[in-house]
Design an enzyme around this catalytic site. Sequence first.
Site, mmCIF file in Angstrom:
data_model
loop_
_atom_site.group_PDB
_atom_site.id
_atom_site.type_symbol
_atom_site.label_atom_id
_atom_site.label_comp_id
_atom_site.label_asym_id
_atom_site.label_seq_id
_atom_site.Cartn_x
_atom_site.Cartn_y
_atom_site.Cartn_z
ATOM 1 N N TYR A 163 44.051 -71.529 -87.088
ATOM 2 C CA TYR A 163 43.590 -72.863 -86.694
ATOM 3 C C TYR A 163 42.072 -72.983 -86.817
ATOM 4 C CZ TYR A 163 43.023 -77.095 -83.899
ATOM 5 O OH TYR A 163 42.688 -78.358 -83.467
ATOM 6 N N LYS A 167 40.015 -75.551 -89.456
ATOM 7 C CA LYS A 167 39.092 -76.593 -89.004
ATOM 8 C C LYS A 167 37.672 -76.335 -89.513
ATOM 9 C CE LYS A 167 41.940 -79.301 -86.825
ATOM 10 N NZ LYS A 167 42.237 -80.663 -87.318
#
Length: 245
Positions: A163, A167
């Site tokens: 994750y 990002k």
Amino acid sequence: MKTVLITGANKSIGFETARQLLQQGYYVYLGSRDLNKGQEAVGQLRAEGFDQVEAIEIDVDSIESIQAARGILGGKINSLDVLVNNAGVAGSFPQTALETDVDVFRQVFETNFFGVISVTQAFIDLLRQSPEPRIVNVTSGLGSLTLHNDPAWKYYEAKPTAYVASKAALNAYTIVLAHNLRDTAFKVNAVDPGYTATDFNHHSGPGTVPDAAARVVKAAMLGSEGPTGQFFSDDNAPETGISPW
């Protein structure tokens, strides 16, 4: 009337972003991977008195779905004023650098990074027809590499690897996209909605969905003098609102 397409808008922050932009007089195309869920969300908004909203089926993991959505939207409007790339996934947990299966990385990147690129490229022609186009990439405070290297940061121990990497990559894409469009009327920014209580994190976050959506809406409604190529984060930088990359 200004128009906006929001991906992943049938629930949570995306749905509240749709509601708040409707309150500001925008015509909202509510993007949803599942059209039935999108139509249910539209029904809820219409029950609240908002008529300028309709569901668009769009799965950001599928080029075919994105192209189909572009064709549908292109048959309805000649220009798009705002694109909010909101759809995202966290991936399975735990996520460590050495033990997380590479397929988890691929799944998370497919939605959080490649999906944003595919949607942006598909709708850029409609956005170019707007006098004041805006692109908002919904990121995370966990996408800040600078802060991840700071032991004093309040989220220093939170490092879900796939994750975080997705990002951070999205942030890099935002910087380059804003640079590529620097001599136009575009405003392209990344927005961290904050650690918000949603299904995404099993409602563990302290922030509220309305506050999170308000941060996205603020970037979507930037005026001509507003900044571009920024990483907005009230959570990471409460004094300035601008997070380090």
